[in-house]
Design a protein around this motif. Structure first.
Motif, PDB file in Angstrom:
ATOM      1  N   PRO A   1       0.813  -1.339  -0.103  1.00  0.00           N
ATOM      2  CA  PRO A   1      -0.310   0.188   0.093  1.00  0.00           C
ATOM      3  C   PRO A   1       0.886   1.307   0.236  1.00  0.00           C
ATOM      4  N   SER A   2       0.195   2.126  -0.510  1.00  0.00           N
ATOM      5  CA  SER A   2       1.122   3.211  -0.338  1.00  0.00           C
ATOM      6  C   SER A   2       1.388   4.103   1.141  1.00  0.00           C
ATOM      7  N   GLY A   3       2.355   5.059   1.570  1.00  0.00           N
ATOM      8  CA  GLY A   3       2.016   5.095   3.125  1.00  0.00           C
ATOM      9  C   GLY A   3       3.170   4.965   3.697  1.00  0.00           C
ATOM     10  N   PRO A   4       3.248   4.542   4.668  1.00  0.00           N
ATOM     11  CA  PRO A   4       4.431   4.123   5.753  1.00  0.00           C
ATOM     12  C   PRO A   4       4.830   2.525   5.473  1.00  0.00           C
ATOM     13  N   LEU A   5       5.205   1.870   5.372  1.00  0.00           N
ATOM     14  CA  LEU A   5       5.204   0.580   5.480  1.00  0.00           C
ATOM     15  C   LEU A   5       5.943  -0.098   7.162  1.00  0.00           C
ATOM     16  N   THR A   6       5.223  -1.076   7.216  1.00  0.00           N
ATOM     17  CA  THR A   6       5.496  -2.030   8.262  1.00  0.00           C
ATOM     18  C   THR A   6       5.923  -3.358   7.613  1.00  0.00           C
ATOM     19  N   LEU A   7       6.104  -4.165   8.991  1.00  0.00           N
ATOM     20  CA  LEU A   7       6.788  -5.148   9.039  1.00  0.00           C
ATOM     21  C   LEU A   7       5.582  -6.074   8.487  1.00  0.00           C
ATOM     22  N   GLY A   8       4.300  -6.100   9.172  1.00  0.00           N
ATOM     23  CA  GLY A   8       3.237  -6.488   8.194  1.00  0.00           C
ATOM     24  C   GLY A   8       2.968  -6.660   7.470  1.00  0.00           C
ATOM     25  N   HIS A   9       3.304  -5.357   6.366  1.00  0.00           N
ATOM     26  CA  HIS A   9       2.535  -5.238   5.386  1.00  0.00           C
ATOM     27  C   HIS A   9       3.421  -6.064   4.396  1.00  0.00           C
ATOM     28  N   LEU A  10       4.549  -6.385   4.825  1.00  0.00           N
ATOM     29  CA  LEU A  10       5.504  -6.724   4.308  1.00  0.00           C
ATOM     30  C   LEU A  10       5.380  -8.760   4.379  1.00  0.00           C
ATOM     31  N   TYR A  11       5.169  -8.829   5.274  1.00  0.00           N
ATOM     32  CA  TYR A  11       4.713 -10.254   5.056  1.00  0.00           C
ATOM     33  C   TYR A  11       3.205 -11.248   4.735  1.00  0.00           C
ATOM     34  N   ASP A  12       1.955  -9.753   4.707  1.00  0.00           N
ATOM     35  CA  ASP A  12       1.288  -9.841   4.066  1.00  0.00           C
ATOM     36  C   ASP A  12       1.332 -10.202   2.501  1.00  0.00           C
ATOM     37  N   VAL A  13       2.340  -9.306   2.094  1.00  0.00           N
ATOM     38  CA  VAL A  13       2.528 -10.089   0.636  1.00  0.00           C
ATOM     39  C   VAL A  13       3.030 -11.072   0.416  1.00  0.00           C
ATOM     40  N   PHE A  14       4.430 -11.520   1.145  1.00  0.00           N
ATOM     41  CA  PHE A  14       5.062 -12.657   1.101  1.00  0.00           C
ATOM     42  C   PHE A  14       5.367 -13.284   2.464  1.00  0.00           C
ATOM     43  N   PRO A  15       4.034 -14.411   3.058  1.00  0.00           N
ATOM     44  CA  PRO A  15       4.340 -14.836   3.979  1.00  0.00           C
ATOM     45  C   PRO A  15       4.624 -16.339   4.013  1.00  0.00           C
ATOM     46  N   PHE A  16       5.691 -16.662   3.659  1.00  0.00           N
ATOM     47  CA  PHE A  16       6.811 -17.510   3.117  1.00  0.00           C
ATOM     48  C   PHE A  16       8.511 -17.457   4.309  1.00  0.00           C
ATOM     49  N   ASP A  17       8.742 -18.767   3.703  1.00  0.00           N
ATOM     50  CA  ASP A  17       9.632 -19.125   4.090  1.00  0.00           C
ATOM     51  C   ASP A  17      11.116 -20.228   3.011  1.00  0.00           C
ATOM     52  N   ASN A  18      10.422 -19.583   2.029  1.00  0.00           N
ATOM     53  CA  ASN A  18      11.043 -19.929   0.801  1.00  0.00           C
ATOM     54  C   ASN A  18      12.572 -19.410   0.385  1.00  0.00           C
ATOM     55  N   ARG A  19      12.960 -20.356   0.034  1.00  0.00           N
ATOM     56  CA  ARG A  19      14.727 -20.129  -0.706  1.00  0.00           C
ATOM     57  C   ARG A  19      14.713 -19.770  -2.118  1.00  0.00           C
ATOM     58  N   LEU A  20      16.036 -19.724  -2.079  1.00  0.00           N
ATOM     59  CA  LEU A  20      16.267 -19.350  -3.700  1.00  0.00           C
ATOM     60  C   LEU A  20      16.481 -20.290  -4.713  1.00  0.00           C
ATOM     61  N   VAL A  21      16.188 -20.704  -5.441  1.00  0.00           N
ATOM     62  CA  VAL A  21      17.060 -21.669  -6.358  1.00  0.00           C
ATOM     63  C   VAL A  21      17.736 -21.128  -7.503  1.00  0.00           C
ATOM     64  N   ARG A  22      18.503 -21.690  -7.516  1.00  0.00           N
ATOM     65  CA  ARG A  22      19.372 -21.398  -9.021  1.00  0.00           C
ATOM     66  C   ARG A  22      18.927 -22.297 -10.160  1.00  0.00           C
ATOM     67  N   VAL A  23      19.049 -21.737 -11.265  1.00  0.00           N
ATOM     68  CA  VAL A  23      18.720 -23.070 -11.964  1.00  0.00           C
ATOM     69  C   VAL A  23      19.590 -22.647 -13.501  1.00  0.00           C
ATOM     70  N   SER A  24      19.976 -23.676 -13.837  1.00  0.00           N
ATOM     71  CA  SER A  24      21.210 -23.467 -15.084  1.00  0.00           C
ATOM     72  C   SER A  24      20.545 -23.735 -16.323  1.00  0.00           C
ATOM     73  N   MET A  25      20.371 -22.744 -17.452  1.00  0.00           N
ATOM     74  CA  MET A  25      20.171 -23.094 -18.686  1.00  0.00           C
ATOM     75  C   MET A  25      20.158 -22.443 -19.722  1.00  0.00           C
ATOM     76  N   THR A  26      19.246 -23.066 -20.684  1.00  0.00           N
ATOM     77  CA  THR A  26      19.740 -22.159 -21.517  1.00  0.00           C
ATOM     78  C   THR A  26      19.064 -21.141 -22.523  1.00  0.00           C
ATOM     79  N   GLY A  27      19.262 -19.993 -23.309  1.00  0.00           N
ATOM     80  CA  GLY A  27      18.524 -19.219 -23.326  1.00  0.00           C
ATOM     81  C   GLY A  27      17.249 -19.188 -24.414  1.00  0.00           C
ATOM     82  N   ALA A  28      17.145 -20.703 -24.996  1.00  0.00           N
ATOM     83  CA  ALA A  28      16.011 -21.386 -25.468  1.00  0.00           C
ATOM     84  C   ALA A  28      15.149 -22.079 -24.825  1.00  0.00           C
ATOM     85  N   ASP A  29      16.063 -22.349 -23.236  1.00  0.00           N
ATOM     86  CA  ASP A  29      15.091 -22.939 -22.699  1.00  0.00           C
ATOM     87  C   ASP A  29      13.846 -21.914 -21.572  1.00  0.00           C
ATOM     88  N   LEU A  30      14.943 -21.005 -21.832  1.00  0.00           N
ATOM     89  CA  LEU A  30      14.888 -19.414 -20.707  1.00  0.00           C
ATOM     90  C   LEU A  30      13.439 -19.281 -22.193  1.00  0.00           C
TER      91      LEU A  30
END
Length: 219
Positions: A158-187
């Motif tokens: 939302p507009s205005g001052p952001l809170t920790l609750g606003h960020l948690y509402d957007v992304f309430p997960f503990d997901n990890r980043l995954v790095r994948v190697s692929m060709t430009g054609a695959d992408l």
């Protein structure tokens, strides 16, 4: 197998398939599934299954919609002939934890937005692209980053001052980043498939420019 308790798809389910009872009570613990299993001890076999539709967990319900009602609104709910009511002992036990949660939700992070950053706007995903930029920056040497914002971003900023609750509402997960190697054609093939299925606005992407052109017949 006599009963399967399913999940992940977040759909309501209470069916019997090939003699197996399958239940799935939506998501987020807001409802429960039930299947009664009749077991004959003499022959040591299940002789009957009785399945029930998922039920919302609430003391009062909006009669015009399948949703719980807040406060004293809506109608009282009964289950198995008894009125559903909150348990005072559970409420008292949860109160300290909920107080800490509410305090964390209200914690400011020192950033204010002049306008909302939305998940979907005009066929694009400003918030998804923002998250993808952050993901690419977090992985040294990454060329492209992408996120399924329809499934992983649950709210707009939302507009205005952001809170920790606003960020948690957007992304309430503990997901990890995954790095994948692929060709430009695959992408390219993957992005083309997302577009063909009408999901281009649901993909947040960083590192490449994605231009979508449609034919007059909508293809």
């Amino acid at each position: 197998v006599d009963v399967i308790a399913a999940g992940h798809m977040h759909a309501g389910l209470g069916h019997q398939v090939d003699g197996i009872g399958i239940i799935q009570p939506f998501s987020r613990g807001q409802s429960f599934g039930r299947v009664d299993v009749v077991f004959d001890r003499a022959i040591r076999k299940v002789t009957r299954l009785q399945l029930f539709a998922p039920r919302l967990v609430c003391a009062r319900q909006n009669p015009s919609a399948a949703a719980c009602a807040d406060g004293d609104a809506g109608a009282a709910v009964e289950y198995e002939g008894r009125t559903v009511a909150p348990d005072p002992k559970i409420i008292a036990a949860m109160e300290p934890a909920l107080k800490r949660v509410h305090e964390l939700q209200a914690s400011p992070i020192g950033i204010a937005l002049e306008a909302p950053v939305r998940r979907n706007a005009d066929g694009r995903s400003p918030l998804g692209d923002f998250f993808a930029d952050a993901m690419r920056a977090a992985v040294p040497g990454a060329d492209v980053a992408a996120i399924n914002n329809a499934a992983r971003l649950w709210a707009d900023l939302p507009s205005g001052p952001l809170t920790l609750g606003h960020l948690y509402d957007v992304f309430p997960f503990d997901n990890r980043l995954v790095r994948v190697s692929m060709t430009g054609a695959d992408l390219s093939r993957w992005l083309a498939n997302e577009i063909r299925q009408g999901r281009w606005s649901r993909v947040g992407i960083s590192g490449v420019d994605l231009a979508v052109r449609g034919l007059a017949d909508g293809a």
